[in-house]
Design a protein around this motif. Structure first.
Motif, PDB file in Angstrom:
ATOM      1  N   GLY A 297      -0.718   2.255   1.002  1.00  0.00           N
ATOM      2  CA  GLY A 297       0.537   2.631   1.752  1.00  0.00           C
ATOM      3  C   GLY A 297       0.060   3.923   2.832  1.00  0.00           C
ATOM      4  O   GLY A 297       0.839   4.146   3.651  1.00  0.00           O
ATOM      5  N   TYR A 298      -1.199   4.569   2.570  1.00  0.00           N
ATOM      6  CA  TYR A 298      -1.492   5.719   3.088  1.00  0.00           C
ATOM      7  C   TYR A 298      -1.864   5.364   4.616  1.00  0.00           C
ATOM      8  O   TYR A 298      -2.958   4.471   4.847  1.00  0.00           O
ATOM      9  CB  TYR A 298      -2.358   6.502   2.630  1.00  0.00           C
ATOM     10  CG  TYR A 298      -1.947   7.173   1.530  1.00  0.00           C
ATOM     11  CD1 TYR A 298      -1.261   8.338   1.391  1.00  0.00           C
ATOM     12  CD2 TYR A 298      -2.287   6.825  -0.184  1.00  0.00           C
ATOM     13  CE1 TYR A 298      -0.738   9.197   0.364  1.00  0.00           C
ATOM     14  CE2 TYR A 298      -1.733   7.350  -0.901  1.00  0.00           C
ATOM     15  CZ  TYR A 298      -1.015   8.568  -0.989  1.00  0.00           C
ATOM     16  OH  TYR A 298      -0.567   9.147  -2.013  1.00  0.00           O
TER      17      TYR A 298
ATOM     18  N   ASN B 209      -5.877   3.339   4.206  1.00  0.00           N
ATOM     19  CA  ASN B 209      -6.587   3.233   3.031  1.00  0.00           C
ATOM     20  C   ASN B 209      -6.832   2.090   2.487  1.00  0.00           C
ATOM     21  O   ASN B 209      -6.331   1.781   1.615  1.00  0.00           O
ATOM     22  CB  ASN B 209      -6.048   4.548   2.255  1.00  0.00           C
ATOM     23  CG  ASN B 209      -6.889   4.928   1.136  1.00  0.00           C
ATOM     24  OD1 ASN B 209      -8.239   4.456   1.001  1.00  0.00           O
ATOM     25  ND2 ASN B 209      -6.553   6.125   0.517  1.00  0.00           N
ATOM     26  N   ILE B 210      -7.711   1.550   3.283  1.00  0.00           N
ATOM     27  CA  ILE B 210      -8.124   0.034   2.922  1.00  0.00           C
ATOM     28  C   ILE B 210      -9.652   0.062   2.463  1.00  0.00           C
ATOM     29  O   ILE B 210     -10.288   0.768   3.106  1.00  0.00           O
ATOM     30  CB  ILE B 210      -7.755  -0.999   3.907  1.00  0.00           C
ATOM     31  CG1 ILE B 210      -8.131  -0.566   5.321  1.00  0.00           C
ATOM     32  CG2 ILE B 210      -6.264  -1.296   3.946  1.00  0.00           C
ATOM     33  CD1 ILE B 210      -8.411  -1.759   6.300  1.00  0.00           C
ATOM     34  N   PRO B 211      -9.846  -1.031   1.717  1.00  0.00           N
ATOM     35  CA  PRO B 211     -11.518  -1.354   1.668  1.00  0.00           C
ATOM     36  C   PRO B 211     -11.753  -1.630   3.132  1.00  0.00           C
ATOM     37  O   PRO B 211     -11.295  -2.354   3.768  1.00  0.00           O
ATOM     38  CB  PRO B 211     -11.769  -2.342   0.710  1.00  0.00           C
ATOM     39  CG  PRO B 211     -10.360  -2.298   0.005  1.00  0.00           C
ATOM     40  CD  PRO B 211      -9.183  -1.894   1.114  1.00  0.00           C
ATOM     41  N   ALA B 212     -13.204  -1.271   3.512  1.00  0.00           N
ATOM     42  CA  ALA B 212     -13.651  -1.933   4.933  1.00  0.00           C
ATOM     43  C   ALA B 212     -13.507  -3.331   4.834  1.00  0.00           C
ATOM     44  O   ALA B 212     -13.857  -4.053   3.846  1.00  0.00           O
ATOM     45  CB  ALA B 212     -15.282  -1.574   4.925  1.00  0.00           C
TER      46      ALA B 212
ATOM     47  N   ARG C 235      -1.678  -4.101  -2.258  1.00  0.00           N
ATOM     48  CA  ARG C 235      -2.525  -2.930  -3.030  1.00  0.00           C
ATOM     49  C   ARG C 235      -3.140  -3.599  -4.071  1.00  0.00           C
ATOM     50  O   ARG C 235      -4.352  -3.218  -4.171  1.00  0.00           O
ATOM     51  CB  ARG C 235      -1.381  -2.025  -3.612  1.00  0.00           C
ATOM     52  CG  ARG C 235      -0.635  -1.050  -2.679  1.00  0.00           C
ATOM     53  CD  ARG C 235       0.609  -0.453  -3.326  1.00  0.00           C
ATOM     54  NE  ARG C 235       0.454   0.473  -4.338  1.00  0.00           N
ATOM     55  CZ  ARG C 235       0.102   2.034  -3.856  1.00  0.00           C
ATOM     56  NH1 ARG C 235       0.392   2.581  -2.652  1.00  0.00           N
ATOM     57  NH2 ARG C 235      -0.186   2.756  -4.886  1.00  0.00           N
ATOM     58  N   ARG C 236      -2.453  -4.701  -4.467  1.00  0.00           N
ATOM     59  CA  ARG C 236      -3.173  -5.440  -5.518  1.00  0.00           C
ATOM     60  C   ARG C 236      -4.597  -5.827  -5.309  1.00  0.00           C
ATOM     61  O   ARG C 236      -5.633  -5.855  -5.991  1.00  0.00           O
ATOM     62  CB  ARG C 236      -2.450  -6.297  -6.210  1.00  0.00           C
ATOM     63  CG  ARG C 236      -2.900  -7.270  -7.363  1.00  0.00           C
ATOM     64  CD  ARG C 236      -2.919  -6.195  -8.497  1.00  0.00           C
ATOM     65  NE  ARG C 236      -3.404  -7.083  -9.841  1.00  0.00           N
ATOM     66  CZ  ARG C 236      -2.707  -7.691 -10.419  1.00  0.00           C
ATOM     67  NH1 ARG C 236      -1.540  -7.878 -10.456  1.00  0.00           N
ATOM     68  NH2 ARG C 236      -3.375  -8.558 -11.674  1.00  0.00           N
ATOM     69  N   VAL C 237      -4.497  -6.566  -3.997  1.00  0.00           N
ATOM     70  CA  VAL C 237      -5.677  -7.134  -3.513  1.00  0.00           C
ATOM     71  C   VAL C 237      -6.741  -6.401  -2.930  1.00  0.00           C
ATOM     72  O   VAL C 237      -8.047  -6.596  -3.042  1.00  0.00           O
ATOM     73  CB  VAL C 237      -5.594  -8.404  -2.639  1.00  0.00           C
ATOM     74  CG1 VAL C 237      -4.716  -9.715  -3.128  1.00  0.00           C
ATOM     75  CG2 VAL C 237      -4.786  -8.032  -1.224  1.00  0.00           C
ATOM     76  N   CYS C 238      -6.055  -5.245  -2.385  1.00  0.00           N
ATOM     77  CA  CYS C 238      -7.294  -4.267  -1.972  1.00  0.00           C
ATOM     78  C   CYS C 238      -7.865  -3.554  -3.178  1.00  0.00           C
ATOM     79  O   CYS C 238      -8.912  -3.087  -2.760  1.00  0.00           O
ATOM     80  CB  CYS C 238      -6.467  -3.305  -1.025  1.00  0.00           C
ATOM     81  SG  CYS C 238      -6.199  -4.300   0.681  1.00  0.00           S
ATOM     82  N   GLY C 239      -6.985  -2.896  -3.957  1.00  0.00           N
ATOM     83  CA  GLY C 239      -7.646  -1.955  -4.979  1.00  0.00           C
ATOM     84  C   GLY C 239      -7.598  -0.628  -4.563  1.00  0.00           C
ATOM     85  O   GLY C 239      -8.256   0.348  -5.001  1.00  0.00           O
ATOM     86  N   THR C 240      -6.886  -0.223  -3.419  1.00  0.00           N
ATOM     87  CA  THR C 240      -6.677   1.159  -3.117  1.00  0.00           C
ATOM     88  C   THR C 240      -5.140   1.544  -2.618  1.00  0.00           C
ATOM     89  O   THR C 240      -4.287   0.534  -2.466  1.00  0.00           O
ATOM     90  CB  THR C 240      -7.746   1.267  -1.659  1.00  0.00           C
ATOM     91  OG1 THR C 240      -7.194   0.187  -0.638  1.00  0.00           O
ATOM     92  CG2 THR C 240      -8.992   1.025  -1.911  1.00  0.00           C
ATOM     93  N   PRO C 241      -4.834   2.648  -2.446  1.00  0.00           N
ATOM     94  CA  PRO C 241      -3.630   3.036  -2.179  1.00  0.00           C
ATOM     95  C   PRO C 241      -3.127   2.701  -0.655  1.00  0.00           C
ATOM     96  O   PRO C 241      -3.373   3.448   0.271  1.00  0.00           O
ATOM     97  CB  PRO C 241      -3.314   4.497  -2.425  1.00  0.00           C
ATOM     98  CG  PRO C 241      -4.960   4.883  -2.516  1.00  0.00           C
ATOM     99  CD  PRO C 241      -5.524   3.755  -2.550  1.00  0.00           C
TER     100      PRO C 241
END
Lengths: 260, 260, 260, 260
Positions: A117-118, A160-163, A109-115
């Motif tokens: 887990g979804y 729910n990741i960044p592209a 989550r920290r490196v992605c900046g998104t939640p």
């Protein structure tokens, strides 16, 4: 190929608590991954949740080129301080490979900046087919078009990741879902690879093609150049101009303290 | 164009403490930005550090489509709890525009996943030329090739951000540096735009082209569809299959609790 | 929403030659698409292969904001000169939507720079499930997580395209394949969207969700700002410096002619 | 590092026609590049415009892992048939490094899909500073933050390329312009690197840091796995399903011939 110093981190709860999982991974998922990476010539150590600092002391991190992360039931038990130090080392250049349910870990989550887990999920032992989207990507070398996983937990979009900066694998599930199953990210000087396969109740990390992908990922995420804590850009002192500036009589506001 | 509900957040320290900055922005940087966005037809409120919860109560966030962020001297003073709630709303769809020294703010670090505070800098009042890299990007509309900023603090590469999803502007500085000055990121359902111009000792937010870019960015970051807290993917219950599964006699490990 | 000037181009061979296809699309695939776009308020014209210049005269192109392309059996029959002029207009800002078997068209190969005709395929009438990967993308608005297409030709990875700038939909096929089914590309000032659904023997363009995606794509690919043939960057004459240069006594080599 | 088979292609006109350029590159730009790559342990051949098929026969291409391209005054003289065969080999996996004024070459336009000849330019011998944007990229290894080029032709934005998959260098020019000077693209199985430095009237390819970047780029663009003409995806015959299909009584339209 040169040897990479790999640390395999595993939560190591399911293998201890559930007999049929212990049968699949008698030395833990980390033990299985350690074995095939050692066989490939790498220097491998392991670390688990129950150890002090979860086994991720400064000494261990300082001797790690690539960290592999498997977690599931106890993401919240991972100390924020450890996550902070892992993240510091990733952005300084250490590789990070996040496996399966590690998608919901604090560090991912920290490196992605998104939640992160979804996603959709279902544990029905259905078949997955993993397709190679980029056959020339280093992480796909030695894989011929697809990998069939006889039984896997379903993970489905929307994830729910960044592209991802590079998308290497797409997963197909019998029940109708698809998933971005192999995703590359760059963060700071570090490379991050998320790889979806690996539910604990199936012997997925014993499958040769899955091992091949993880071995490829170790080479791909290994640091380019030295691991550098990153202060080289000189953040607390101003940088002198390289080219002459016109004199404009400007005075910086000395009153404005505590710069950046 | 439809009206967007904008909240302009400003640390609001320099304008209070430094007379020559107060002269440039008598009502604060937030006041200046509020004025030109209101003139453009938007519904604008402001919030500052010293207010309870830094002015970013649930009520305020719930009525915000786009949040603009200016901070510099007191990033550490921003409460983690507020950052968490802002982040929750960004990934749910709220737009976020981070200005100038907001590059080192907690919220920007959070969405980027990198130590975004790292860059080269110098406060010498030198000239910046801001070049349009993507003339067809919505945020560049109305800008003819470049914007000249007579005096600006230098920000130079390497800027420690993830590669932006879209790079709109590049900055040139008199002393020899370049900078990725206009960067778009997508996080969850939200859009994020970082825009470098705006040092507090220069009247940069009074410059019409800079205002044009910020007005464009408000429209671009405005939510697509409704702002959605994001539980629609049903993360705590498994998803039934859409297509019939072959019966493999598989039983999920009931012993494995507390899924994802 | 403002009206967009759309031209729907169709090869228009199958509907003429195959009775059961003619039953599905009595006025051609282009007629079907024209109808639902007109209903949405757009200004729509059509063009087909058999017309002089395939119906894509200067006059038609000059009044087109977004061009939709469906072709299959006769990609080679499309004149290179027409492809060149379509491409010129795309990079100047015209939107381009390439549908289904248009993946192998000359214009799509031209904008992609890869042999886009390569993919796996199978015509078995199997079910496709189209998943939304980016729910906040403008092209996904109004679509709830997925679209089920009861019968579709299978297109499977590896699809030989450059990694799309934005990936909006992923397709799942009953026989085990996945596909990057909704892909955005930016080329020059123009936006390009590839959308996989639409085999000619199934009434896919009659399906409301598919129409919704195409309507969204018309709005998304519509030009940002004016369509500009692109000579604004002044390519045949040197650009004067913006900032003063140090005199180095340099003389350009007059002997080197025919610059760029 | 393993040896790479490199072919350096040079138009080779300026060095023949202009004495002061011949002084800088007595054996041509290709000769200079050949020398430092050979010294680095690679197997290098050269080819020029005036040779039959411009020196790029099947035999030469079949023994080339990485092709380097320098052209300027005679892009139009390069035969389309040669461009087609070079492109075929790039998408099959051969690396391509395009230098300086090669930005307007037919092969670069072909892989980009945009009118890449467009940019700002000025030949005034001004200074360029080349900044590393991604210090951990393989192509940036050994470069400390920046490269100063004492005299260079100015190339400025907007450069009409698709957004590069990876942006490694940004250029700063004394006269006020910036440029995306080091850009990576992936096309098919091949890797493409565009590198801006190298005007013919300056001894830029003699500069050690520039040689370092080109040496890095040779390693980075070298094929991953074997060079594969790409028919493995079986494009002319349908792919059998991997998973059983429900029988829907569907008959493919035999009337529809000449598939894809």
């Amino acid at each position: 190929m040169s040897a990479v110093r790999v640390t395999v981190w595993n939560e190591y709860i399911h293998e201890v608590e559930v007999p049929r999982i212990a049968e699949i991974y008698p030395e833990g998922i980390h033990g299985c991954i350690r074995d095939f990476l050692q066989e490939a010539g790498h220097t491998v150590q392991t670390a688990t949740l129950r150890q002090p600092l979860h086994g991720l002391t400064d000494e261990v991190l300082d001797s790690t080129d690539v960290l592999i992360w498997w977690g599931h039931a106890a993401h919240d038990k991972v100390e924020d301080e450890v996550v902070e130090r892992v993240w510091q080392r990733v952005v300084a250049g250490m590789g990070l490979i996040v496996l399966h349910s590690g998608h919901a870990s604090k560090i991912f989550r920290r490196v992605c900046g998104t939640p992160t887990g979804y996603l959709r999920w279902r544990e029905a032992g259905e078949q997955e087919i993993l397709w190679v989207v980029e056959p020339s990507h280093p992480i796909a070398q030695g894989i011929d078009q697809k990998i069939i996983i006889p039984n896997e937990e379903m993970y489905g979009e929307r994830f729910n990741i960044p592209a991802p900066d590079e998308l290497v694998f797409l997963g197909w599930f019998e029940g109708g879902e698809v998933f971005r199953s192999g995703c590359c990210f760059h963060r700071g000087r570090g490379r991050v690879f998320y790889f979806q396969p690996g539910h604990e109740t199936f012997p997925i990390y014993h499958q040769p093609e899955i091992q091949q992908v993880i071995k490829n990922a170790v080479l791909w995420t290994a640091p380019q150049g030295e691991i550098n804590p990153g202060t080289e850009e000189g953040n607390f002192t101003p940088s002198p101009p390289i080219m002459p500036l016109r004199d404009r009589g400007y005075q910086a506001a000395d009153e404005v303290h505590s710069k950046k």
